[in-house]
Design a protein around this motif. Sequence first.
Motif, PDB file in Angstrom:
ATOM      1  N   VAL A   1     -17.272  24.254  -7.532  1.00  0.00           N
ATOM      2  CA  VAL A   1     -17.036  25.416  -8.381  1.00  0.00           C
ATOM      3  C   VAL A   1     -17.701  25.248  -9.751  1.00  0.00           C
ATOM      4  CG1 VAL A   1     -15.224  26.767  -9.543  1.00  0.00           C
ATOM      5  CG2 VAL A   1     -14.897  26.009  -7.192  1.00  0.00           C
ATOM      6  N   VAL A   2     -17.952  24.005 -10.166  1.00  0.00           N
ATOM      7  CA  VAL A   2     -18.484  23.766 -11.508  1.00  0.00           C
ATOM      8  C   VAL A   2     -19.850  24.417 -11.717  1.00  0.00           C
ATOM      9  CG1 VAL A   2     -19.263  21.998 -13.140  1.00  0.00           C
ATOM     10  CG2 VAL A   2     -17.089  21.705 -11.901  1.00  0.00           C
TER      11      VAL A   2
ATOM     12  N   ASP B   1     -21.919  31.623 -13.985  1.00  0.00           N
ATOM     13  CA  ASP B   1     -21.182  32.844 -14.321  1.00  0.00           C
ATOM     14  C   ASP B   1     -21.033  33.067 -15.822  1.00  0.00           C
ATOM     15  OD1 ASP B   1     -20.831  33.617 -11.682  1.00  0.00           O
ATOM     16  OD2 ASP B   1     -18.831  32.726 -11.497  1.00  0.00           O
ATOM     17  N   VAL B   2     -21.115  31.980 -16.626  1.00  0.00           N
ATOM     18  CA  VAL B   2     -20.917  32.161 -18.059  1.00  0.00           C
ATOM     19  C   VAL B   2     -22.236  32.496 -18.755  1.00  0.00           C
ATOM     20  CG1 VAL B   2     -18.870  30.690 -18.173  1.00  0.00           C
ATOM     21  CG2 VAL B   2     -21.129  29.687 -18.586  1.00  0.00           C
TER      22      VAL B   2
ATOM     23  N   GLY C   1     -21.709  29.845 -23.379  1.00  0.00           N
ATOM     24  CA  GLY C   1     -20.410  29.882 -22.712  1.00  0.00           C
ATOM     25  C   GLY C   1     -19.848  28.488 -22.476  1.00  0.00           C
ATOM     26  N   VAL C   2     -18.529  28.424 -22.324  1.00  0.00           N
ATOM     27  CA  VAL C   2     -17.824  27.157 -22.150  1.00  0.00           C
ATOM     28  C   VAL C   2     -17.142  27.144 -20.782  1.00  0.00           C
ATOM     29  CG1 VAL C   2     -16.000  25.661 -23.049  1.00  0.00           C
ATOM     30  CG2 VAL C   2     -17.412  26.995 -24.626  1.00  0.00           C
ATOM     31  N   VAL C   3     -17.309  26.028 -20.051  1.00  0.00           N
ATOM     32  CA  VAL C   3     -16.623  25.825 -18.784  1.00  0.00           C
ATOM     33  C   VAL C   3     -15.671  24.646 -18.957  1.00  0.00           C
ATOM     34  CG1 VAL C   3     -16.848  25.223 -16.344  1.00  0.00           C
ATOM     35  CG2 VAL C   3     -18.530  26.748 -17.424  1.00  0.00           C
ATOM     36  N   VAL C   4     -14.371  24.890 -18.776  1.00  0.00           N
ATOM     37  CA  VAL C   4     -13.347  23.870 -18.963  1.00  0.00           C
ATOM     38  C   VAL C   4     -12.764  23.496 -17.597  1.00  0.00           C
ATOM     39  CG1 VAL C   4     -11.186  23.270 -20.105  1.00  0.00           C
ATOM     40  CG2 VAL C   4     -12.770  24.880 -21.200  1.00  0.00           C
ATOM     41  N   CYS C   5     -12.800  22.208 -17.278  1.00  0.00           N
ATOM     42  CA  CYS C   5     -12.191  21.714 -16.041  1.00  0.00           C
ATOM     43  C   CYS C   5     -10.771  21.268 -16.376  1.00  0.00           C
ATOM     44  CB  CYS C   5     -12.998  20.552 -15.474  1.00  0.00           C
ATOM     45  SG  CYS C   5     -14.703  20.985 -15.057  1.00  0.00           S
ATOM     46  N   GLY C   6      -9.785  21.977 -15.844  1.00  0.00           N
ATOM     47  CA  GLY C   6      -8.405  21.770 -16.252  1.00  0.00           C
ATOM     48  C   GLY C   6      -7.593  20.849 -15.377  1.00  0.00           C
ATOM     49  N   GLY C   7      -8.184  20.276 -14.327  1.00  0.00           N
ATOM     50  CA  GLY C   7      -7.419  19.437 -13.411  1.00  0.00           C
ATOM     51  C   GLY C   7      -7.560  17.959 -13.709  1.00  0.00           C
ATOM     52  N   ILE C   8      -6.643  17.162 -13.171  1.00  0.00           N
ATOM     53  CA  ILE C   8      -6.686  15.724 -13.348  1.00  0.00           C
ATOM     54  C   ILE C   8      -7.565  15.059 -12.287  1.00  0.00           C
ATOM     55  CG2 ILE C   8      -4.671  15.213 -11.905  1.00  0.00           C
ATOM     56  CD1 ILE C   8      -3.844  13.157 -14.028  1.00  0.00           C
ATOM     57  N   HIS C   9      -7.839  15.759 -11.197  1.00  0.00           N
ATOM     58  CA  HIS C   9      -8.684  15.228 -10.127  1.00  0.00           C
ATOM     59  C   HIS C   9      -9.500  16.371  -9.548  1.00  0.00           C
ATOM     60  CE1 HIS C   9      -9.923  12.754  -6.689  1.00  0.00           C
ATOM     61  NE2 HIS C   9      -9.727  13.844  -5.967  1.00  0.00           N
ATOM     62  N   MET C  10     -10.733  16.076  -9.191  1.00  0.00           N
ATOM     63  CA  MET C  10     -11.614  17.075  -8.598  1.00  0.00           C
ATOM     64  C   MET C  10     -12.543  16.372  -7.618  1.00  0.00           C
ATOM     65  SD  MET C  10     -14.275  19.646 -10.575  1.00  0.00           S
ATOM     66  CE  MET C  10     -13.042  20.772 -11.226  1.00  0.00           C
ATOM     67  N   SER C  11     -12.911  17.051  -6.553  1.00  0.00           N
ATOM     68  CA  SER C  11     -13.916  16.491  -5.654  1.00  0.00           C
ATOM     69  C   SER C  11     -15.245  16.384  -6.395  1.00  0.00           C
ATOM     70  CB  SER C  11     -14.051  17.358  -4.403  1.00  0.00           C
ATOM     71  OG  SER C  11     -14.440  18.679  -4.754  1.00  0.00           O
TER      72      SER C  11
ATOM     73  N   ILE D   1     -29.051  25.921 -15.542  1.00  0.00           N
ATOM     74  CA  ILE D   1     -27.767  26.637 -15.597  1.00  0.00           C
ATOM     75  C   ILE D   1     -26.840  26.050 -16.669  1.00  0.00           C
ATOM     76  CG2 ILE D   1     -27.954  27.333 -13.178  1.00  0.00           C
ATOM     77  CD1 ILE D   1     -25.775  25.312 -12.491  1.00  0.00           C
ATOM     78  N   LEU D   2     -27.205  24.887 -17.207  1.00  0.00           N
ATOM     79  CA  LEU D   2     -26.479  24.322 -18.338  1.00  0.00           C
ATOM     80  C   LEU D   2     -27.156  24.651 -19.664  1.00  0.00           C
ATOM     81  CD1 LEU D   2     -24.197  22.429 -19.388  1.00  0.00           C
ATOM     82  CD2 LEU D   2     -25.772  20.516 -19.021  1.00  0.00           C
ATOM     83  N   TRP D   3     -28.423  24.884 -19.605  1.00  0.00           N
ATOM     84  CA  TRP D   3     -29.224  25.157 -20.801  1.00  0.00           C
ATOM     85  C   TRP D   3     -28.682  26.369 -21.557  1.00  0.00           C
ATOM     86  CZ3 TRP D   3     -33.696  28.634 -21.770  1.00  0.00           C
ATOM     87  CH2 TRP D   3     -34.377  28.299 -22.956  1.00  0.00           C
ATOM     88  N   GLU D   4     -29.289  26.693 -22.682  1.00  0.00           N
ATOM     89  CA  GLU D   4     -28.872  27.797 -23.562  1.00  0.00           C
ATOM     90  C   GLU D   4     -27.471  27.554 -24.131  1.00  0.00           C
ATOM     91  OE1 GLU D   4     -31.385  31.581 -21.913  1.00  0.00           O
ATOM     92  OE2 GLU D   4     -29.623  31.004 -20.754  1.00  0.00           O
ATOM     93  N   GLU D   5     -27.224  26.279 -24.421  1.00  0.00           N
ATOM     94  CA  GLU D   5     -26.027  25.837 -25.139  1.00  0.00           C
ATOM     95  C   GLU D   5     -24.718  26.138 -24.414  1.00  0.00           C
ATOM     96  OE1 GLU D   5     -26.199  26.853 -29.295  1.00  0.00           O
ATOM     97  OE2 GLU D   5     -28.030  25.664 -29.559  1.00  0.00           O
ATOM     98  N   ARG D   6     -24.782  26.164 -23.083  1.00  0.00           N
ATOM     99  CA  ARG D   6     -23.527  26.181 -22.337  1.00  0.00           C
ATOM    100  C   ARG D   6     -22.873  24.809 -22.466  1.00  0.00           C
ATOM    101  NH1 ARG D   6     -27.291  29.244 -19.797  1.00  0.00           N
ATOM    102  NH2 ARG D   6     -26.651  31.386 -19.255  1.00  0.00           N
ATOM    103  N   VAL D   7     -21.552  24.799 -22.383  1.00  0.00           N
ATOM    104  CA  VAL D   7     -20.780  23.576 -22.593  1.00  0.00           C
ATOM    105  C   VAL D   7     -19.893  23.338 -21.370  1.00  0.00           C
ATOM    106  CG1 VAL D   7     -19.040  22.449 -24.031  1.00  0.00           C
ATOM    107  CG2 VAL D   7     -20.760  23.918 -25.091  1.00  0.00           C
TER     108      VAL D   7
END
Length: 324
Positions: free
Chosen positions: A231-232, A238-239, A243-253, A262-268
């Motif tokens: 999903v990351v 999508d942002v 835009g900022v993408v926050v991973c809110g879980g303690i574990h992820m695959s 897709i990270l460029w243009e100062e996405r975080v």
Amino acid sequence: MVLERPGGPLKYKTVPVPQPAPGQVLIQVKACGVCRTDLHILDGELDKPKLPLIMGHEIVGIVVGTGPRVATVKLGDAVGVPWLGYTCGRCRYCLKGKENLCENAAFTGYTLDGGYAEYTVADERYCFKLSGEATPATAPLLCAGLIGYRSYSMMGEGVEKLGIYGFGAAAHILIQVALFEGKKVYAFTRAGDVEAQEFARSLGAVWAGDSTQPAPQPLDAAIIFAPVGAVVPKALQDVDKGGVVVCGGIHMSDIPAFPYRILWEERVLLSVANLTRSDGARFLPLAAQVPVQTEVQLYPLLQANVALEDLRQGKVRGAAVLVP
């Protein structure tokens, strides 16, 4: 309900009522939420639990005993106990005000016994006094709510269009806060989960669909609660710029490789670890102000294994809560 080994079912046992040590309180558990983190512990994905272990870190109850040197909590208080159960106050992170990263932290229902029981003990410093009664509806606020709020806080200012990926316990709380603050929420669920999409729309999402679908318009921020690494890169696409993408879980695959564009243009891209007591001091009054209404599915304590499996299978609408 006791975990003796990862991968095995919880077992019903009669054990002595724990005795509070100095600085601890004894709590009669009124309800304990069932969190996806509990599944990660059960499955051995979080691999350093104390064993045998009483899981559960979304605890609400009544203080029925106190140990020596308890100063801020008294008999009869309604309290909530979260994931963070102890910090040392001495390490480099504690000294910088980042107790969620404490090098010597202990965690409720993981390295400390938790709330899948009739009684538990907790450090008084990590008990939140509740303004109302200790009810099952309050339990999900202690982790789903707090971690969701910390994730929400870390996306920064100026967010108008928020995507939430994985619409479970945390999302159904957080959407109420986001709407209260005037944001538009777009809900992304596992493919074909029509019920979760309808639930999101009923709570005010302007759009709900499969996480495989592109966002209907560029988002300002995204919060990922689904423990799915794939999903990351999807959320990064999508942002919008900045835009900022926050991973809110303690574990992820594992997160698959993705192109830099897709990270460029100062996405975080960032993650959230644990919580702080100041998160609770800010969130719980806000939840009362909104007011946040949790939807809970109740299970008797003896059906903890059923609740965990229902959570795994996506059969829980809102949050699962055990009631002794």
